[in-house]
Design a protein around this motif. Structure first.
Motif, PDB file in Angstrom:
ATOM      1  N   VAL A  35      -4.006  -6.108  -0.750  1.00 18.00           N
ATOM      2  CA  VAL A  35      -5.056  -4.478  -1.273  1.00 18.00           C
ATOM      3  C   VAL A  35      -5.799  -4.619   0.275  1.00 18.00           C
ATOM      4  CG1 VAL A  35      -4.303  -3.373  -3.675  1.00 18.00           C
ATOM      5  CG2 VAL A  35      -6.510  -4.284  -2.977  1.00 18.00           C
ATOM      6  N   PRO A  36      -6.169  -3.356   1.041  1.00 13.98           N
ATOM      7  CA  PRO A  36      -6.779  -3.575   2.095  1.00 13.98           C
ATOM      8  C   PRO A  36      -8.629  -2.904   1.707  1.00 13.98           C
ATOM      9  CG  PRO A  36      -5.912  -1.224   1.996  1.00 13.98           C
ATOM     10  CD  PRO A  36      -4.757  -1.785   1.319  1.00 13.98           C
ATOM     11  N   TYR A  37      -8.192  -2.375   0.303  1.00 16.95           N
ATOM     12  CA  TYR A  37      -9.807  -2.073  -0.390  1.00 16.95           C
ATOM     13  C   TYR A  37      -9.594  -2.028  -1.452  1.00 16.95           C
ATOM     14  CZ  TYR A  37     -14.465  -0.626  -0.740  1.00 16.95           C
ATOM     15  OH  TYR A  37     -15.884  -0.364  -1.151  1.00 16.95           O
ATOM     16  N   PRO A  38     -10.105  -2.714  -2.758  1.00 17.35           N
ATOM     17  CA  PRO A  38     -10.687  -2.206  -4.233  1.00 17.35           C
ATOM     18  C   PRO A  38      -9.649  -1.021  -4.308  1.00 17.35           C
ATOM     19  CG  PRO A  38     -12.205  -3.394  -4.095  1.00 17.35           C
ATOM     20  CD  PRO A  38     -12.003  -3.189  -2.315  1.00 17.35           C
ATOM     21  N   GLY A  39      -9.257  -0.432  -5.719  1.00 17.27           N
ATOM     22  CA  GLY A  39      -8.514   0.788  -5.715  1.00 17.27           C
ATOM     23  C   GLY A  39      -7.739   1.188  -4.379  1.00 17.27           C
ATOM     24  N   VAL A  40      -7.205   1.416  -3.156  1.00 20.90           N
ATOM     25  CA  VAL A  40      -6.172   1.114  -2.497  1.00 20.90           C
ATOM     26  C   VAL A  40      -5.572   0.761  -2.214  1.00 20.90           C
ATOM     27  CG1 VAL A  40      -6.427   2.391   0.160  1.00 20.90           C
ATOM     28  CG2 VAL A  40      -8.124   2.122  -1.373  1.00 20.90           C
ATOM     29  N   ASP A  41      -3.556   1.937  -2.941  1.00 15.34           N
ATOM     30  CA  ASP A  41      -2.284   0.622  -3.084  1.00 15.34           C
ATOM     31  C   ASP A  41      -1.355   1.699  -2.949  1.00 15.34           C
ATOM     32  OD1 ASP A  41      -0.303  -0.913  -3.004  1.00 15.34           O
ATOM     33  OD2 ASP A  41      -1.589  -1.997  -5.109  1.00 15.34           O
ATOM     34  N   ILE A  58     -12.152  19.207  -0.772  1.00 18.30           N
ATOM     35  CA  ILE A  58     -11.909  20.501  -1.380  1.00 18.30           C
ATOM     36  C   ILE A  58     -10.620  20.340  -2.881  1.00 18.30           C
ATOM     37  CG2 ILE A  58     -10.797  22.966  -2.182  1.00 18.30           C
ATOM     38  CD1 ILE A  58     -11.833  23.069   1.158  1.00 18.30           C
ATOM     39  N   HIS A  59      -9.889  19.395  -2.531  1.00 20.34           N
ATOM     40  CA  HIS A  59      -8.502  19.073  -3.322  1.00 20.34           C
ATOM     41  C   HIS A  59      -8.781  17.876  -4.283  1.00 20.34           C
ATOM     42  CE1 HIS A  59      -6.692  22.793  -1.473  1.00 20.34           C
ATOM     43  NE2 HIS A  59      -6.218  22.343  -2.309  1.00 20.34           N
ATOM     44  N   SER A  60     -10.153  17.147  -4.001  1.00 22.11           N
ATOM     45  CA  SER A  60     -10.073  15.447  -4.348  1.00 22.11           C
ATOM     46  C   SER A  60      -9.432  14.272  -3.904  1.00 22.11           C
ATOM     47  CB  SER A  60     -10.033  15.335  -5.514  1.00 22.11           C
ATOM     48  OG  SER A  60      -8.730  15.633  -6.649  1.00 22.11           O
ATOM     49  N   THR A  61      -9.796  13.282  -3.642  1.00 18.54           N
ATOM     50  CA  THR A  61      -9.029  12.128  -3.846  1.00 18.54           C
ATOM     51  C   THR A  61      -8.878  11.591  -4.887  1.00 18.54           C
ATOM     52  OG1 THR A  61     -11.373  10.606  -3.137  1.00 18.54           O
ATOM     53  CG2 THR A  61     -10.570  12.260  -1.548  1.00 18.54           C
ATOM     54  N   TYR A  62      -7.866  10.402  -4.823  1.00 23.65           N
ATOM     55  CA  TYR A  62      -7.655   9.237  -5.996  1.00 23.65           C
ATOM     56  C   TYR A  62      -7.411   8.039  -5.627  1.00 23.65           C
ATOM     57  CZ  TYR A  62      -2.985   9.126  -3.769  1.00 23.65           C
ATOM     58  OH  TYR A  62      -2.087   8.978  -2.893  1.00 23.65           O
ATOM     59  N   THR A  63      -7.389   7.240  -6.778  1.00 28.26           N
ATOM     60  CA  THR A  63      -7.441   5.731  -6.653  1.00 28.26           C
ATOM     61  C   THR A  63      -5.758   5.854  -7.162  1.00 28.26           C
ATOM     62  OG1 THR A  63      -9.485   5.464  -7.691  1.00 28.26           O
ATOM     63  CG2 THR A  63     -10.063   5.295  -5.966  1.00 28.26           C
ATOM     64  N   ILE A  64      -5.602   4.058  -7.080  1.00 33.80           N
ATOM     65  CA  ILE A  64      -4.853   3.683  -8.186  1.00 33.80           C
ATOM     66  C   ILE A  64      -5.536   2.846  -8.956  1.00 33.80           C
ATOM     67  CG2 ILE A  64      -2.747   2.262  -8.043  1.00 33.80           C
ATOM     68  CD1 ILE A  64      -2.766   5.184  -6.723  1.00 33.80           C
ATOM     69  N   LYS A  65      -5.491   2.737 -10.603  1.00 36.79           N
ATOM     70  CA  LYS A  65      -6.321   2.115 -11.178  1.00 36.79           C
ATOM     71  C   LYS A  65      -5.772   0.165 -10.772  1.00 36.79           C
ATOM     72  CE  LYS A  65      -5.644   5.507 -14.122  1.00 36.79           C
ATOM     73  NZ  LYS A  65      -5.964   5.568 -15.281  1.00 36.79           N
ATOM     74  N   SER A  66      -4.579  -0.072 -11.118  1.00 43.27           N
ATOM     75  CA  SER A  66      -4.128  -1.262 -10.881  1.00 43.27           C
ATOM     76  C   SER A  66      -4.814  -1.738 -10.059  1.00 43.27           C
ATOM     77  CB  SER A  66      -2.531  -0.914 -11.564  1.00 43.27           C
ATOM     78  OG  SER A  66      -2.134  -0.236  -9.897  1.00 43.27           O
ATOM     79  N   ALA A  67      -4.896  -0.887  -9.045  1.00 46.40           N
ATOM     80  CA  ALA A  67      -5.306  -2.101  -7.344  1.00 46.40           C
ATOM     81  C   ALA A  67      -6.816  -2.420  -7.563  1.00 46.40           C
ATOM     82  CB  ALA A  67      -4.850  -1.155  -6.010  1.00 46.40           C
ATOM     83  N   PHE A  68      -7.799  -1.861  -8.265  1.00 43.24           N
ATOM     84  CA  PHE A  68      -9.017  -2.608  -8.428  1.00 43.24           C
ATOM     85  C   PHE A  68      -8.491  -3.841  -8.728  1.00 43.24           C
ATOM     86  CE2 PHE A  68     -10.077   1.824  -8.592  1.00 43.24           C
ATOM     87  CZ  PHE A  68     -11.807   1.816  -8.219  1.00 43.24           C
ATOM     88  N   LYS A  69      -8.204  -4.585  -9.638  1.00 42.96           N
ATOM     89  CA  LYS A  69      -7.836  -6.166 -10.217  1.00 42.96           C
ATOM     90  C   LYS A  69      -7.613  -6.608  -9.077  1.00 42.96           C
ATOM     91  CE  LYS A  69      -6.745  -3.982 -14.644  1.00 42.96           C
ATOM     92  NZ  LYS A  69      -6.219  -3.857 -16.332  1.00 42.96           N
TER      93      LYS A  69
END
Length: 364
Positions: free
Chosen positions: A89-95, A71-82
Motif C-alpha cells: 500500500v502507498p501509506y497505512p490505511g490507504v488501499d 465537510i463530508h469526512s474521509t476514510y481509511t481501509i482498516k485492513s490496509a494498516f496491517k
C-alpha cells in the motif's frame, strides 16, 4: 504566536486569597488554559497550514474537492494498516476500496476538535464558578487585610475581635458552606472521568486505552503492530467525490487527502490522555482525603497541628472537639490566608472562650 496566547495568561493568575485546594486550582486554571490554547492552535491556520489537501484532477477544482472532503469526512481501509507501506500500500490505511465498504473507517471528528476542546474547558471551569458563587467572598471578608500583619495595634486588636466574635457567634453553622465546596471537588473528579469517556466516544471507543497503546507500540516491533496514533489520527486518507459527467452519468472520483492537522491533533490528545490520568488520580486522592476528614475528628486535629505549629495542642483539641466539620474547614482556610501570628492569637482566644463557656455550663 505570542499574540494569540497573551490573553491566556490571566487564566493562570491565582488569587492571593486561597479559597480552595491546589489540586482544585489545577482544574480551573492550568487545565482550562491548556484546553483553550489547544483550541486556538487547531484553528490558527498560519501555524498549522491547511487542515486538508487532496490530490485532485483537472475536472474538479482544488478548493471544491478540499471543502467537500473536509465537510463530508474521509476514510481509511482498516485492513490496509496491517500491510507494509511502500510495498503493498502507498501509506497505512490507504488501499483500493472497491468492495470493502465494511472495512472502512470514517473520520469526521476533525471538524469538531476546536469546539470540543473549548467545551471541555467550560466544563472544567464550571465547578470553580459554582464554588465562587457559593463561597460568596466569605474568606475575603473575614480576612480584613489581616494577611499583611503590618498595621497599628489598635486596628489589629479591633479586627481580631471582629473575627473572633464572628467565629464564636457562628460556630457550628458552616457545614452546608463546607460541603458545597466538597461537592465541587467531587464534581471536578466526575468531570475528569466523564471527559475521558466523552473523548472515548468522540474517537469511536479508541481513546480510553490510547496512552497505553502508544507506550506499548513504542516498546514493540513496529512491523507487528498498528501505530495507534496513525490509526486514530491518520495523516493520509481517502475521499470519494461524485459528479455528473458530460453524458449525464454519475462519475466517481477517488481522491487521496493529506491531513496536516492530525499531526497536531495526535500530540494534543496524547498529552491530554496523560494529563487527565494524572489529574484524575490526584483528584481521587483529594476525594478520599475529604472522606477521611469528614469521618475522623482525630485526623482534623492532626492536620491542624501539622499545618499550624504555632497554635497550642490543647487549643486545637478544644476547638475541634466543640466545633463541626464546616468550622474546621473555615479555620483551615483562614489559617492559609491570615498572618500566622494573628491567626494563632485568634485561635487561642477562641479556645479560651470555649473553655470558659464549658465551665459556665458545668457551674450552672
Amino acid at each position: 504566536m505570542l499574540d494569540v496566547f497573551r490573553g491566556l495568561k490571566n487564566l493562570i493568575k491565582v488569587s492571593h486569597i486561597h479559597i480552595d485546594s491546589p489540586i482544585f486550582r489545577l482544574h480551573y486554571s492550568i487545565t482550562v488554559m491548556i484546553l483553550i490554547a489547544f483550541s486556538l492552535i487547531v484553528t490558527t491556520r498560519q501555524y498549522v497550514g491547511n487542515p486538508i489537501d487532496c490530490v485532485h484532477t483537472k475536472d474538479i477544482p482544488e478548493d471544491v474537492l478540499n471543502t467537500y472532503c473536509w465537510i463530508h469526512s474521509t476514510y481509511t481501509i482498516k485492513s490496509a494498516f496491517k500491510k507494509k507501506a511502500g510495498v503493498l500500500v502507498p501509506y497505512p490505511g490507504v488501499d483500493n476500496s472497491k468492495g470493502k465498504l465494511d472495512d472502512r473507517k470514517c473520520y469526521g471528528y476533525y471538524q469538531w476538535v476546536c469546539f470540543c476542546l473549548f467545551f471541555q474547558a467550560i466544563l472544567f471551569y464550571t465547578p470553580r464558578w459554582l464554588w465562587k458563587h457559593w463561597e460568596g467572598g466569605k474568606i475575603h471578608a473575614l480576612m480584613m487585610d489581616l494577611d499583611i500583619g503590618i498595621c497599628s495595634e489598635v486596628e489589629k486588636k479591633q479586627k481580631k475581635k471582629l473575627l473572633l466574635d464572628y467565629l464564636w457567634e457562628n460556630l457550628r453553622y458552616h457545614n452546608w458552606w463546607c460541603y458545597r465546596y466538597y461537592l465541587c471537588e467531587l464534581l471536578s473528579f466526575g468531570n475528569v472521568i466523564g471527559q475521558m469517556f466523552l473523548m472515548n466516544r468522540f474517537f469511536d471507543g479508541a481513546f480510553l486505552t490510547f496512552g497505553i497503546d502508544v507506550v506499548s507500540f513504542m516498546e514493540s516491533d513496529q512491523e507487528e503492530r498498528i501505530d495507534p496514533m496513525i490509526f486514530i489520527f491518520p495523516r493520509m486518507t481517502k475521499c470519494t467525490f461524485y459528479k455528473y459527467g458530460v453524458s449525464g452519468e454519475v462519475e466517481r472520483h477517488d481522491a487521496v487527502c493529506i491531513l496536516p492537522l492530525n499531526v497536531v491533533n495526535e500530540k494534543i490528545y496524547i498529552f491530554l490522555w496523560f494529563w487527565f490520568l494524572i489529574l484524575g488520580v490526584l483528584t481521587l486522592g483529594v476525594v478520599l482525603y475529604r472522606i477521611v476528614i469528614i469521618l475522623s475528628p482525630r485526623m482534623r486535629v492532626y492536620l491542624l497541628r501539622i499545618r499550624f505549629r504555632l497554635i497550642r495542642r490543647d487549643a486545637i483539641d478544644a476547638i475541634v472537639r466543640r466545633s463541626k466539620m464546616g468550622d474546621w474547614f473555615l479555620f483551615y482556610m483562614l489559617g492559609e490566608n491570615i498572618d500566622a501570628i494573628i491567626f494563632r492569637d485568634v485561635m487561642h482566644e477562641l479556645a479560651a472562650r470555649l473553655g470558659h463557656h464549658k465551665t459556665d455550663l458545668q457551674d450552672a
